[in-house]
Design a protein around this motif. Structure first.
Motif, PDB file in Angstrom:
ATOM      1  N   ALA A  86       0.833  -1.209   0.000  1.00 11.92           N
ATOM      2  CA  ALA A  86       0.000   0.000   0.000  1.00 11.92           C
ATOM      3  C   ALA A  86       0.862   1.251   0.000  1.00 11.92           C
ATOM      4  O   ALA A  86       0.530   2.250  -0.645  1.00 11.92           O
ATOM      5  N   GLU A  87       1.990   1.186   0.689  1.00 10.77           N
ATOM      6  CA  GLU A  87       2.923   2.322   0.697  1.00 10.77           C
ATOM      7  C   GLU A  87       3.526   2.520  -0.699  1.00 10.77           C
ATOM      8  O   GLU A  87       3.633   3.646  -1.187  1.00 10.77           O
ATOM      9  N   ASP A  88       3.901   1.428  -1.351  1.00 11.89           N
ATOM     10  CA  ASP A  88       4.448   1.511  -2.704  1.00 11.89           C
ATOM     11  C   ASP A  88       3.417   2.098  -3.672  1.00 11.89           C
ATOM     12  O   ASP A  88       3.767   2.858  -4.577  1.00 11.89           O
ATOM     13  N   LEU A  89       2.153   1.743  -3.485  1.00 10.45           N
ATOM     14  CA  LEU A  89       1.082   2.236  -4.353  1.00 10.45           C
ATOM     15  C   LEU A  89       0.720   3.691  -4.068  1.00 10.45           C
ATOM     16  O   LEU A  89      -0.083   4.300  -4.780  1.00 10.45           O
ATOM     17  N   GLU A  90       1.294   4.223  -2.990  1.00 10.11           N
ATOM     18  CA  GLU A  90       1.047   5.604  -2.568  1.00 10.11           C
ATOM     19  C   GLU A  90      -0.432   5.879  -2.327  1.00 10.11           C
ATOM     20  O   GLU A  90      -0.961   6.950  -2.663  1.00 10.11           O
ATOM     21  N   PHE A  91      -1.118   4.900  -1.728  1.00  6.14           N
ATOM     22  CA  PHE A  91      -2.513   5.097  -1.340  1.00  6.14           C
ATOM     23  C   PHE A  91      -2.608   6.157  -0.238  1.00  6.14           C
ATOM     24  O   PHE A  91      -1.810   6.158   0.701  1.00  6.14           O
ATOM     25  N   ASP A  92      -3.580   7.035  -0.333  1.00  7.78           N
ATOM     26  CA  ASP A  92      -3.924   7.946   0.759  1.00  7.78           C
ATOM     27  C   ASP A  92      -5.039   7.284   1.557  1.00  7.78           C
ATOM     28  O   ASP A  92      -6.213   7.362   1.190  1.00  7.78           O
ATOM     29  N   ASP A  94      -6.050   7.932   4.551  1.00  3.95           N
ATOM     30  CA  ASP A  94      -6.751   8.829   5.474  1.00  3.95           C
ATOM     31  C   ASP A  94      -6.691   8.305   6.912  1.00  3.95           C
ATOM     32  O   ASP A  94      -7.675   8.369   7.650  1.00  3.95           O
ATOM     33  N   GLY A  95      -5.547   7.771   7.296  1.00  3.77           N
ATOM     34  CA  GLY A  95      -5.360   7.303   8.667  1.00  3.77           C
ATOM     35  C   GLY A  95      -5.955   5.950   8.977  1.00  3.77           C
ATOM     36  O   GLY A  95      -5.857   5.467  10.108  1.00  3.77           O
ATOM     37  N   ARG A  96      -6.554   5.323   7.983  1.00  2.00           N
ATOM     38  CA  ARG A  96      -7.143   3.995   8.194  1.00  2.00           C
ATOM     39  C   ARG A  96      -6.293   2.944   7.500  1.00  2.00           C
ATOM     40  O   ARG A  96      -5.749   3.189   6.437  1.00  2.00           O
ATOM     41  N   ALA A  97      -6.188   1.782   8.111  1.00  2.00           N
ATOM     42  CA  ALA A  97      -5.373   0.710   7.556  1.00  2.00           C
ATOM     43  C   ALA A  97      -6.193  -0.150   6.601  1.00  2.00           C
ATOM     44  O   ALA A  97      -7.431  -0.119   6.604  1.00  2.00           O
ATOM     45  N   LEU A  98      -5.491  -0.907   5.783  1.00  2.00           N
ATOM     46  CA  LEU A  98      -6.135  -1.983   5.044  1.00  2.00           C
ATOM     47  C   LEU A  98      -6.205  -3.192   5.964  1.00  2.00           C
ATOM     48  O   LEU A  98      -5.209  -3.550   6.611  1.00  2.00           O
ATOM     49  N   GLU A  99      -7.364  -3.818   6.049  1.00  2.00           N
ATOM     50  CA  GLU A  99      -7.536  -4.932   6.976  1.00  2.00           C
ATOM     51  C   GLU A  99      -8.019  -6.179   6.233  1.00  2.00           C
ATOM     52  O   GLU A  99      -8.680  -6.087   5.188  1.00  2.00           O
ATOM     53  N   LEU A 100      -7.664  -7.332   6.803  1.00  2.00           N
ATOM     54  CA  LEU A 100      -8.041  -8.603   6.188  1.00  2.00           C
ATOM     55  C   LEU A 100      -9.552  -8.739   6.110  1.00  2.00           C
ATOM     56  O   LEU A 100     -10.262  -8.544   7.096  1.00  2.00           O
ATOM     57  N   GLU A 101     -10.044  -9.079   4.927  1.00  2.00           N
ATOM     58  CA  GLU A 101     -11.475  -9.304   4.707  1.00  2.00           C
ATOM     59  C   GLU A 101     -11.796 -10.788   4.729  1.00  2.00           C
ATOM     60  O   GLU A 101     -12.743 -11.220   5.371  1.00  2.00           O
ATOM     61  N   ASP A 102     -11.027 -11.588   4.010  1.00  2.00           N
ATOM     62  CA  ASP A 102     -11.228 -13.041   4.021  1.00  2.00           C
ATOM     63  C   ASP A 102      -9.936 -13.740   3.612  1.00  2.00           C
ATOM     64  O   ASP A 102      -9.062 -13.156   2.983  1.00  2.00           O
ATOM     65  N   LEU A 103      -9.865 -15.015   3.991  1.00  2.00           N
ATOM     66  CA  LEU A 103      -8.667 -15.830   3.810  1.00  2.00           C
ATOM     67  C   LEU A 103      -9.132 -17.251   3.564  1.00  2.00           C
ATOM     68  O   LEU A 103      -9.938 -17.776   4.337  1.00  2.00           O
ATOM     69  N   TRP A 104      -8.640 -17.893   2.493  1.00  2.00           N
ATOM     70  CA  TRP A 104      -9.155 -19.223   2.193  1.00  2.00           C
ATOM     71  C   TRP A 104      -8.079 -20.107   1.561  1.00  2.00           C
ATOM     72  O   TRP A 104      -7.114 -19.634   0.978  1.00  2.00           O
ATOM     73  N   ILE A 105      -8.300 -21.423   1.676  1.00  2.00           N
ATOM     74  CA  ILE A 105      -7.382 -22.448   1.176  1.00  2.00           C
ATOM     75  C   ILE A 105      -7.814 -22.880  -0.222  1.00  2.00           C
ATOM     76  O   ILE A 105      -9.015 -22.983  -0.514  1.00  2.00           O
ATOM     77  N   ASN A 106      -6.835 -23.152  -1.081  1.00  2.00           N
ATOM     78  CA  ASN A 106      -7.092 -23.725  -2.405  1.00  2.00           C
ATOM     79  C   ASN A 106      -6.212 -24.960  -2.582  1.00  2.00           C
ATOM     80  O   ASN A 106      -4.991 -24.868  -2.448  1.00  2.00           O
ATOM     81  N   ILE A 107      -6.831 -26.094  -2.876  1.00  2.00           N
ATOM     82  CA  ILE A 107      -6.086 -27.315  -3.202  1.00  2.00           C
ATOM     83  C   ILE A 107      -6.517 -27.734  -4.601  1.00  2.00           C
ATOM     84  O   ILE A 107      -7.652 -28.162  -4.805  1.00  2.00           O
ATOM     85  N   LEU A 108      -5.607 -27.568  -5.554  1.00  2.00           N
ATOM     86  CA  LEU A 108      -5.930 -27.814  -6.968  1.00  2.00           C
ATOM     87  C   LEU A 108      -5.209 -29.076  -7.432  1.00  2.00           C
ATOM     88  O   LEU A 108      -3.985 -29.098  -7.515  1.00  2.00           O
ATOM     89  N   PRO A 109      -5.954 -30.142  -7.749  1.00  2.00           N
ATOM     90  CA  PRO A 109      -5.315 -31.392  -8.175  1.00  2.00           C
ATOM     91  C   PRO A 109      -4.915 -31.356  -9.648  1.00  2.00           C
ATOM     92  O   PRO A 109      -5.165 -30.363 -10.348  1.00  2.00           O
ATOM     93  N   GLU A 110      -4.329 -32.424 -10.114  1.00  2.00           N
ATOM     94  CA  GLU A 110      -3.965 -32.545 -11.522  1.00  2.00           C
ATOM     95  C   GLU A 110      -5.201 -32.317 -12.397  1.00  2.00           C
ATOM     96  O   GLU A 110      -6.275 -32.862 -12.140  1.00  2.00           O
ATOM     97  N   GLY A 111      -5.050 -31.501 -13.416  1.00  2.00           N
ATOM     98  CA  GLY A 111      -6.152 -31.210 -14.325  1.00  2.00           C
ATOM     99  C   GLY A 111      -7.047 -30.074 -13.871  1.00  2.00           C
ATOM    100  O   GLY A 111      -7.896 -29.611 -14.630  1.00  2.00           O
ATOM    101  N   GLY A 112      -6.877 -29.603 -12.642  1.00  2.00           N
ATOM    102  CA  GLY A 112      -7.721 -28.524 -12.129  1.00  2.00           C
ATOM    103  C   GLY A 112      -7.231 -27.162 -12.582  1.00  2.00           C
ATOM    104  O   GLY A 112      -6.048 -26.946 -12.819  1.00  2.00           O
TER     105      GLY A 112
END
Length: 206
Positions: A86-92, A94-112
């Motif tokens: 976010a610092e590299d992107l030079e986002f303003d 306004d004193g608020r942070a970026l916070e985690l919204e969701d987090l999930w696992i992906n298991i992709l087998p052969e052919g997926g």
């Protein structure tokens, strides 16, 4: 004399997860992903109903950091990486942070594979890589101007990365990739006999 500039840059963040936060044990993370997938009947059902190859916890679990301490450590590391991006992107912010919204696992087998998509309503999205066996698929990123190129000729095979219409990135286990959530991306078919395992996430403006 002609002056040619690059405008409206699309940034991609690529770093070892270990650059920020606590060290993450890859074997423990992989075991945790498989254990969660085995117990998550709702997630298994969703994948079957929606024709999703392999397994994802995207539609079933929202509390991975609470279930396994290693995911809590992962979030601490991701928070720091996202703040750096976010610092590299030079986002303003306004004193608020970026916070985690969701987090999930992906298991992709052969052919997926995972079709081209974006992550609406988020600011930064990304993935960290748990298992990347030889021959497994890279991440494919699409030039966001693609739909507006109309009659533009194809690019040369030797074109510079910033001029290509698609970029393929093959991260290593333990790497993290971050991009702005509007960037269209996909996972081509996994050609390896072994599972491709990753953990994906979205961050929003608090």
């Amino acid at each position: 004399m002609a002056q040619i500039s690059s405008l409206f840059v699309t940034r991609l963040y690529h770093a070892p997860l270990s650059d920020h936060g606590p060290a993450i044990d890859a074997e423990e993370m992989e075991s945790s992903c498989y254990a969660i997938a085995e117990d998550d009947e709702a997630g298994q059902g969703w994948c079957e109903e929606n024709g999703y190859p392999g397994y994802t916890s995207y539609a079933s679990l929202t509390d991975l950091p609470w279930r396994f301490p290693i995911f809590a450590d992962l979030v601490k590391s991701l928070d720091a990486h996202v703040a750096a991006f976010a610092e590299d992107l030079e986002f303003d912010l306004d004193g608020r942070a970026l916070e985690l919204e969701d987090l999930w696992i992906n298991i992709l087998p052969e052919g997926g594979s995972h079709a081209s998509h974006i992550h609406p309503h988020s600011v930064i999205s990304g993935t960290t890589y748990v298992s990347m066996p030889g021959g497994t698929s890279a991440l494919k990123l699409e030039d966001p101007r693609h739909a507006m190129m109309m009659a533009a000729p194809a690019r040369r095979k030797t074109a510079r990365d910033e001029l290509r219409q698609f970029i393929y990135v093959t991260p290593a286990v333990g790497d993290v990739l971050l991009w702005e959530s509007w960037l269209r991306h996909e996972v081509p078919m996994n050609m390896s006999e072994d599972d491709r395992i990753s953990v994906s996430f979205n961050y929003r403006w608090a």
